[in-house]
Motif scaffolding. Structure first.
Motif, short mmCIF file in Angstrom:
data_model
loop_
_atom_site.label_atom_id
_atom_site.label_comp_id
_atom_site.label_asym_id
_atom_site.label_seq_id
_atom_site.Cartn_x
_atom_site.Cartn_y
_atom_site.Cartn_z
N ALA A 122 -17.46 14.07 -12.37
CA ALA A 122 -16.25 13.31 -12.08
C ALA A 122 -15.98 13.37 -10.59
N ARG A 123 -15.87 12.21 -9.97
CA ARG A 123 -15.62 12.13 -8.53
C ARG A 123 -14.22 11.58 -8.29
N PHE A 124 -13.42 12.33 -7.53
CA PHE A 124 -12.08 11.87 -7.19
C PHE A 124 -12.20 10.74 -6.17
N ARG A 125 -11.60 9.61 -6.47
CA ARG A 125 -11.74 8.41 -5.64
C ARG A 125 -10.72 8.36 -4.50
N ARG A 126 -9.73 9.21 -4.56
CA ARG A 126 -8.73 9.29 -3.49
C ARG A 126 -8.16 10.70 -3.46
N ASP A 127 -7.43 11.02 -2.41
CA ASP A 127 -6.79 12.33 -2.32
C ASP A 127 -5.77 12.48 -3.45
N ILE A 128 -5.81 13.60 -4.14
CA ILE A 128 -4.84 13.95 -5.17
C ILE A 128 -4.23 15.28 -4.78
N ASP A 129 -2.98 15.26 -4.34
CA ASP A 129 -2.35 16.45 -3.79
C ASP A 129 -3.26 16.96 -2.67
N ASN A 130 -3.72 18.20 -2.73
CA ASN A 130 -4.63 18.71 -1.71
C ASN A 130 -6.08 18.74 -2.17
N VAL A 131 -6.38 17.97 -3.21
CA VAL A 131 -7.77 17.76 -3.62
C VAL A 131 -8.27 16.51 -2.91
N PRO A 132 -9.20 16.64 -1.97
CA PRO A 132 -9.59 15.47 -1.18
C PRO A 132 -10.46 14.49 -1.96
N ALA A 133 -10.39 13.25 -1.54
CA ALA A 133 -11.29 12.23 -2.08
C ALA A 133 -12.74 12.70 -1.94
N GLN A 134 -13.55 12.31 -2.92
CA GLN A 134 -14.97 12.63 -3.01
C GLN A 134 -15.23 14.03 -3.59
N THR A 135 -14.17 14.79 -3.89
CA THR A 135 -14.38 16.05 -4.62
C THR A 135 -15.03 15.74 -5.96
N VAL A 136 -16.02 16.54 -6.33
CA VAL A 136 -16.74 16.32 -7.59
C VAL A 136 -16.61 17.56 -8.47
N VAL A 137 -16.30 17.33 -9.74
CA VAL A 137 -16.33 18.40 -10.72
C VAL A 137 -17.28 18.00 -11.84
N SER A 138 -17.85 18.99 -12.52
CA SER A 138 -18.75 18.72 -13.63
C SER A 138 -18.10 19.12 -14.93
N GLY A 139 -18.58 18.54 -16.01
CA GLY A 139 -18.05 18.87 -17.33
C GLY A 139 -19.08 18.57 -18.40
N ARG A 140 -18.71 18.84 -19.63
CA ARG A 140 -19.57 18.60 -20.78
C ARG A 140 -18.88 17.64 -21.72
N CYS A 141 -19.65 16.77 -22.36
CA CYS A 141 -19.08 15.79 -23.29
C CYS A 141 -20.15 15.39 -24.29
N ALA A 142 -19.82 15.45 -25.58
CA ALA A 142 -20.76 15.06 -26.62
C ALA A 142 -19.98 14.81 -27.90
N SER A 143 -20.70 14.39 -28.95
CA SER A 143 -20.08 14.05 -30.23
C SER A 143 -20.54 14.99 -31.33
N ALA A 144 -19.63 15.26 -32.27
CA ALA A 144 -19.96 16.05 -33.45
C ALA A 144 -18.87 15.84 -34.50
N GLY A 145 -19.27 15.70 -35.74
CA GLY A 145 -18.33 15.63 -36.84
C GLY A 145 -17.35 14.47 -36.77
N GLY A 146 -17.76 13.38 -36.14
CA GLY A 146 -16.87 12.23 -36.02
C GLY A 146 -15.89 12.34 -34.88
N HIS A 147 -16.12 13.28 -33.96
CA HIS A 147 -15.24 13.47 -32.81
C HIS A 147 -16.06 13.43 -31.53
N ILE A 148 -15.44 13.01 -30.43
CA ILE A 148 -15.97 13.19 -29.09
C ILE A 148 -15.20 14.33 -28.46
N PHE A 149 -15.93 15.28 -27.87
CA PHE A 149 -15.30 16.46 -27.29
C PHE A 149 -15.73 16.58 -25.83
#
Length: 243
Positions: free
Chosen positions: A194-221
């Motif tokens: 996830a890349r921040f497209r603009r400054d959010i509070d003191n989180v500068p634009a272009q900051t990148v965070v990673s995460g996990r996402c997948a499906s199971a049991g009829g849900h996306i988590f």
């Protein structure tokens, strides 16, 4: 005690695979109405409809189950003036629900500054709202995918954005819309950046965070972890609100 239904078992299995070492995840059923709300939590749903009461109670049940697995005392989790959960001192956490599941993650703040979890139905996002949720680059990417998959992939983007928002909020208290973050799903569809497209509070634009996402049991988590120690996932995320 009634055994969880299979869709919750599948969701919990996936969530536990994603959870970092030192954190605990639990799920609960928001449709049964048997979960208990503690007195400190009750004011938050005093005027709520029955469905909302069940979801709130099941979310707290899942959070306390995660605390128990962690070996922590099972505290109340009231809401603050901004309606966000107020976690006990020494613990970070996040709660989410869809119509048939609640999921919560809890971990010590010495290891984890914040978490963001989101659970959504594993169903296509309505085409009418894709433009509202997805920025132009995300829509261009969706158009390059097989037509039958685009709606569900858009729902994954939505789920990932919700998890990012929930993770950053305890640190910045910043509100922002879906256009503030650009999501890139990885080729294996089990993670994202996830890349921040603009400054959010003191989180500068272009900051990148990673995460996990997948499906199971009829849900996306989706799960985002903001680690508190060097070498942990997203440990370099700007956390000026704590400094």
């Amino acid at each position: 005690m009634i055994a969880p239904t299979q869709h919750l078992v599948a969701l919990q299995t996936l969530a536990k695979q994603f959870a970092p070492s030192g954190a605990e995840i639990a799920v609960a059923d928001p449709t049964g109405g048997s979960a208990v709300v503690l007195p400190q939590e009750a004011p938050a749903i005093a005027n709520a409809r029955p469905k909302r009461r069940r979801e709130f109670a099941a979310g707290r049940q899942a959070a306390r189950a995660a605390m128990r697995q962690l070996g922590a005392r099972q505290h109340a989790i009231p809401v603050g003036p901004d309606r966000a959960p107020v976690w006990p001192s020494g613990l970070s956490g996040s709660i989410s629900h869809d119509a048939s599941s609640c999921v919560a993650i809890v971990g010590p703040t010495a290891q984890f500054l914040a978490f963001g979890v989101d659970v959504e139905p594993d169903a296509p996002l309505p085409e009418a709202v894709i433009e509202e949720i997805c920025v132009s680059d995300e829509r261009i990417w969706l158009e390059s995918q097989p037509a039958r998959q685009r709606g569900v992939l858009a729902r994954r983007i939505f789920c990932a954005k919700e998890a990012v928002y929930k993770a950053q909020y305890p640190l910045t208290r910043a509100l922002f819309g879906f256009d503030a973050v650009h999501i890139s799903l990885n080729a294996l569809e089990s993670g994202f950046s996830a890349r921040f497209r603009r400054d959010i509070d003191n989180v500068p634009a272009q900051t990148v965070v990673s995460g996990r996402c997948a499906s199971a049991g009829g849900h996306i988590f989706a799960l985002v972890t903001l680690g508190a120690m060097r070498g942990m996932e997203n440990a370099n995320f700007p956390v000026c609100a704590l400094g």
